[in-house]
Design a protein around this motif. Sequence first.
Motif, PDB file in Angstrom:
ATOM      1  N   ALA A  23      -2.935  -4.728   1.983  1.00 59.43           N
ATOM      2  CA  ALA A  23      -2.081  -5.428   1.022  1.00 59.43           C
ATOM      3  C   ALA A  23      -2.376  -4.951  -0.399  1.00 59.43           C
ATOM      4  O   ALA A  23      -1.456  -4.682  -1.186  1.00 59.43           O
ATOM      5  CB  ALA A  23      -2.286  -6.938   1.130  1.00 59.43           C
ATOM      6  N   LEU A  24      -3.662  -4.841  -0.730  1.00 63.15           N
ATOM      7  CA  LEU A  24      -4.035  -4.387  -2.066  1.00 63.15           C
ATOM      8  C   LEU A  24      -3.574  -2.956  -2.309  1.00 63.15           C
ATOM      9  O   LEU A  24      -3.036  -2.640  -3.371  1.00 63.15           O
ATOM     10  CB  LEU A  24      -5.554  -4.478  -2.251  1.00 63.15           C
ATOM     11  CG  LEU A  24      -6.086  -3.940  -3.583  1.00 63.15           C
ATOM     12  CD1 LEU A  24      -5.555  -4.780  -4.736  1.00 63.15           C
ATOM     13  CD2 LEU A  24      -7.609  -3.917  -3.596  1.00 63.15           C
ATOM     14  N   GLY A  25      -3.772  -2.095  -1.316  1.00 61.44           N
ATOM     15  CA  GLY A  25      -3.341  -0.711  -1.464  1.00 61.44           C
ATOM     16  C   GLY A  25      -1.854  -0.599  -1.707  1.00 61.44           C
ATOM     17  O   GLY A  25      -1.389   0.189  -2.538  1.00 61.44           O
ATOM     18  N   ASN A  26      -1.077  -1.411  -0.989  1.00 63.40           N
ATOM     19  CA  ASN A  26       0.368  -1.368  -1.161  1.00 63.40           C
ATOM     20  C   ASN A  26       0.808  -2.023  -2.464  1.00 63.40           C
ATOM     21  O   ASN A  26       1.796  -1.603  -3.067  1.00 63.40           O
ATOM     22  CB  ASN A  26       1.063  -2.042   0.026  1.00 63.40           C
ATOM     23  CG  ASN A  26       1.193  -1.112   1.210  1.00 63.40           C
ATOM     24  OD1 ASN A  26       2.134  -0.332   1.303  1.00 63.40           O
ATOM     25  ND2 ASN A  26       0.221  -1.160   2.111  1.00 63.40           N
ATOM     26  N   LEU A  27       0.067  -3.046  -2.907  1.00 61.48           N
ATOM     27  CA  LEU A  27       0.357  -3.619  -4.210  1.00 61.48           C
ATOM     28  C   LEU A  27       0.237  -2.536  -5.279  1.00 61.48           C
ATOM     29  O   LEU A  27       1.130  -2.370  -6.121  1.00 61.48           O
ATOM     30  CB  LEU A  27      -0.622  -4.755  -4.514  1.00 61.48           C
ATOM     31  CG  LEU A  27      -0.599  -5.298  -5.950  1.00 61.48           C
ATOM     32  CD1 LEU A  27       0.731  -5.969  -6.233  1.00 61.48           C
ATOM     33  CD2 LEU A  27      -1.761  -6.255  -6.182  1.00 61.48           C
ATOM     34  N   ASP A  28      -0.849  -1.777  -5.216  1.00 65.44           N
ATOM     35  CA  ASP A  28      -1.089  -0.741  -6.218  1.00 65.44           C
ATOM     36  C   ASP A  28      -0.036   0.355  -6.174  1.00 65.44           C
ATOM     37  O   ASP A  28       0.418   0.848  -7.207  1.00 65.44           O
ATOM     38  CB  ASP A  28      -2.484  -0.124  -6.009  1.00 65.44           C
ATOM     39  CG  ASP A  28      -3.591  -1.116  -6.332  1.00 65.44           C
ATOM     40  OD1 ASP A  28      -3.275  -2.160  -6.922  1.00 65.44           O
ATOM     41  OD2 ASP A  28      -4.749  -0.852  -5.988  1.00 65.44           O
ATOM     42  N   ARG A  29       0.373   0.748  -4.967  1.00 68.03           N
ATOM     43  CA  ARG A  29       1.325   1.863  -4.898  1.00 68.03           C
ATOM     44  C   ARG A  29       2.766   1.421  -5.148  1.00 68.03           C
ATOM     45  O   ARG A  29       3.577   2.205  -5.627  1.00 68.03           O
ATOM     46  CB  ARG A  29       1.193   2.599  -3.561  1.00 68.03           C
ATOM     47  CG  ARG A  29       1.697   1.859  -2.359  1.00 68.03           C
ATOM     48  CD  ARG A  29       1.751   2.768  -1.131  1.00 68.03           C
ATOM     49  NE  ARG A  29       0.437   2.975  -0.549  1.00 68.03           N
ATOM     50  CZ  ARG A  29       0.239   3.678   0.572  1.00 68.03           C
ATOM     51  NH1 ARG A  29       1.259   4.257   1.167  1.00 68.03           N
ATOM     52  NH2 ARG A  29      -0.969   3.808   1.088  1.00 68.03           N
ATOM     53  N   TYR A  30       3.108   0.154  -4.816  1.00 67.79           N
ATOM     54  CA  TYR A  30       4.470  -0.331  -5.093  1.00 67.79           C
ATOM     55  C   TYR A  30       4.675  -0.661  -6.564  1.00 67.79           C
ATOM     56  O   TYR A  30       5.796  -0.604  -7.072  1.00 67.79           O
ATOM     57  CB  TYR A  30       4.778  -1.568  -4.246  1.00 67.79           C
ATOM     58  CG  TYR A  30       5.195  -1.259  -2.827  1.00 67.79           C
ATOM     59  CD1 TYR A  30       6.314  -0.459  -2.569  1.00 67.79           C
ATOM     60  CD2 TYR A  30       4.488  -1.755  -1.741  1.00 67.79           C
ATOM     61  CE1 TYR A  30       6.706  -0.177  -1.275  1.00 67.79           C
ATOM     62  CE2 TYR A  30       4.866  -1.482  -0.438  1.00 67.79           C
ATOM     63  CZ  TYR A  30       5.976  -0.691  -0.206  1.00 67.79           C
ATOM     64  OH  TYR A  30       6.357  -0.405   1.073  1.00 67.79           O
ATOM     65  N   LEU A  31       3.597  -1.026  -7.250  1.00 65.25           N
ATOM     66  CA  LEU A  31       3.711  -1.359  -8.670  1.00 65.25           C
ATOM     67  C   LEU A  31       4.377  -0.237  -9.460  1.00 65.25           C
ATOM     68  O   LEU A  31       5.219  -0.486 -10.325  1.00 65.25           O
ATOM     69  CB  LEU A  31       2.314  -1.610  -9.264  1.00 65.25           C
ATOM     70  CG  LEU A  31       1.657  -2.953  -9.013  1.00 65.25           C
ATOM     71  CD1 LEU A  31       0.295  -2.994  -9.689  1.00 65.25           C
ATOM     72  CD2 LEU A  31       2.530  -4.091  -9.514  1.00 65.25           C
ATOM     73  N   ILE A  32       3.982   0.983  -9.157  1.00 71.11           N
ATOM     74  CA  ILE A  32       4.457   2.121  -9.937  1.00 71.11           C
ATOM     75  C   ILE A  32       5.966   2.286  -9.814  1.00 71.11           C
ATOM     76  O   ILE A  32       6.636   2.733 -10.751  1.00 71.11           O
ATOM     77  CB  ILE A  32       3.732   3.425  -9.515  1.00 71.11           C
ATOM     78  CG1 ILE A  32       3.961   4.531 -10.552  1.00 71.11           C
ATOM     79  CG2 ILE A  32       4.154   3.867  -8.133  1.00 71.11           C
ATOM     80  CD1 ILE A  32       3.257   4.309 -11.842  1.00 71.11           C
ATOM     81  N   ASN A  33       6.540   1.895  -8.663  1.00 74.09           N
ATOM     82  CA  ASN A  33       7.972   2.077  -8.456  1.00 74.09           C
ATOM     83  C   ASN A  33       8.807   1.216  -9.396  1.00 74.09           C
ATOM     84  O   ASN A  33       9.953   1.559  -9.717  1.00 74.09           O
ATOM     85  CB  ASN A  33       8.344   1.761  -7.003  1.00 74.09           C
ATOM     86  CG  ASN A  33       7.688   2.707  -6.020  1.00 74.09           C
ATOM     87  OD1 ASN A  33       7.341   3.825  -6.376  1.00 74.09           O
ATOM     88  ND2 ASN A  33       7.495   2.249  -4.799  1.00 74.09           N
ATOM     89  N   TYR A  34       8.248   0.082  -9.819  1.00 72.31           N
ATOM     90  CA  TYR A  34       8.950  -0.802 -10.747  1.00 72.31           C
ATOM     91  C   TYR A  34       8.497  -0.572 -12.186  1.00 72.31           C
ATOM     92  O   TYR A  34       9.304  -0.607 -13.113  1.00 72.31           O
ATOM     93  CB  TYR A  34       8.736  -2.265 -10.329  1.00 72.31           C
ATOM     94  CG  TYR A  34       9.440  -2.565  -9.039  1.00 72.31           C
ATOM     95  CD1 TYR A  34      10.746  -3.038  -9.030  1.00 72.31           C
ATOM     96  CD2 TYR A  34       8.824  -2.313  -7.807  1.00 72.31           C
ATOM     97  CE1 TYR A  34      11.423  -3.269  -7.837  1.00 72.31           C
ATOM     98  CE2 TYR A  34       9.484  -2.546  -6.607  1.00 72.31           C
ATOM     99  CZ  TYR A  34      10.783  -3.021  -6.621  1.00 72.31           C
ATOM    100  OH  TYR A  34      11.449  -3.233  -5.449  1.00 72.31           O
ATOM    101  N   ALA A  35       7.201  -0.326 -12.344  1.00 70.74           N
ATOM    102  CA  ALA A  35       6.688  -0.056 -13.685  1.00 70.74           C
ATOM    103  C   ALA A  35       7.256   1.239 -14.253  1.00 70.74           C
ATOM    104  O   ALA A  35       7.343   1.408 -15.475  1.00 70.74           O
ATOM    105  CB  ALA A  35       5.161   0.016 -13.657  1.00 70.74           C
ATOM    106  N   ILE A  36       7.685   2.155 -13.366  1.00 69.63           N
ATOM    107  CA  ILE A  36       8.150   3.468 -13.831  1.00 69.63           C
ATOM    108  C   ILE A  36       9.388   3.334 -14.721  1.00 69.63           C
ATOM    109  O   ILE A  36       9.659   4.201 -15.564  1.00 69.63           O
ATOM    110  CB  ILE A  36       8.448   4.398 -12.625  1.00 69.63           C
ATOM    111  CG1 ILE A  36       8.520   5.858 -13.073  1.00 69.63           C
ATOM    112  CG2 ILE A  36       9.727   3.979 -11.914  1.00 69.63           C
ATOM    113  CD1 ILE A  36       7.229   6.415 -13.543  1.00 69.63           C
TER     114      ILE A  36
END
Length: 410
Positions: A23-36
């Motif tokens: 869950a943490l790993g996916n939180l970190d990698r999905y964040l970038i898709n919106y923060a971008i």
Amino acid sequence: MAEKILEKKFRKTLVILLFLGWALGNLDRYLINYAIVYIGEDLALTATETGLILSSFFLGYALMQLPGGLLADKFGAKKVLLTAVIVWSIFTGLTAVAWTLSMMVIIRFLFGIGEGGFQPSASKIISSSFPVNERSKVMSIMLSSGGIMAMLVPIISAALLLTIGWRAFFVIAGLLGVGIAILYSKYVPKDEIAKETNQGHKVKDILGILFKMPLMWSLVVAYFTIYAVNWGLNSWMPKYLTDVRGLDLVSIGWLQMIPGAIQIIAMIVFGYLIDKLDLKVNKFIGAVCALILSGFLFLMFNAESIALFITFQCIVTLLLTFVVLLLPSFILKRIPSSYAGTAMGMANTGGQLAGFVTPTLIGFMVDVFNGSYNAAMWLLVVISIICVGAILTISLKNQVFKEVEHGNIA
């Protein structure tokens, strides 16, 4: 090395810990898709440069798959899991201090290196600690946390990116990793380290064995193609819905909860289903799902309304989820647990290379075609058709695995 199945109460604890880590790993990698969306504005990025940032994580992640698996097989999965969480959390936090394109690419690449050891070592733990008839279910529970993050991150992002900003957002995400690392250090059981794996094979021989198995190369291609579709969609969905459909991030966040919820339910159901059915039957179902996927990708991108778009996206999510869950089952149930980590690393290298190539390629296509996503759509459609062939070529001949178990593959 013989499998050492954990007692039931320890297996439950382990499932929870793997769920939280993923869950943490996916939180970190999905964040970038919106923060971008905001990073692109701050750094004045083109679509190609945006794709490069999205892809840089996957290059590091892909390069670490095989080493991560080998390290887990040689030194123990717990050490690799703990190291992965610590390293990726550090570089998630450091994303906040990236002020240039080059800094952002380097930090995201190193973040990928850190996270790259997680899935191979987690797969080894599942293979060695759980009965065969529970492994797909456990994998589906772990991976379902990714679906939960896919559903929650849009909402979290819409709220926090507008208030605290993307830099503070990544700092908080990095700090969460400290808590997960403490839990892993305390509660993940120590695994036995094999001085010699698989009845006499040393670690250096494992790759030689796996490279000669047709099963593994079919899985590499299947992983590449299905994850090309998966990460092509995930990486560019927020940007596509903003640019083409005219939605704001808050609206996108709420709408993406629908396919996110469906993905979570599908992962749990499909995990149980795959454990119940014979792999030959599952293989046929997987090929059919990949074929139908190509058609619904076309329908989704050409939907006339947002409601129809989301409906088709939900169907795409169901089809993708089955194939994504099916592929690791061939390793968990057919590869000896003594080098399951390396096998998963090898197969997942294909998947994560797709994660590196696809976002950048889509960004390039969008630039070349003046903001149009039509070429990207056809790219994903063709790739999903190639996935059909890769799944159908997966070999399930029992003799291959008997030879591997006895070290008779030349």
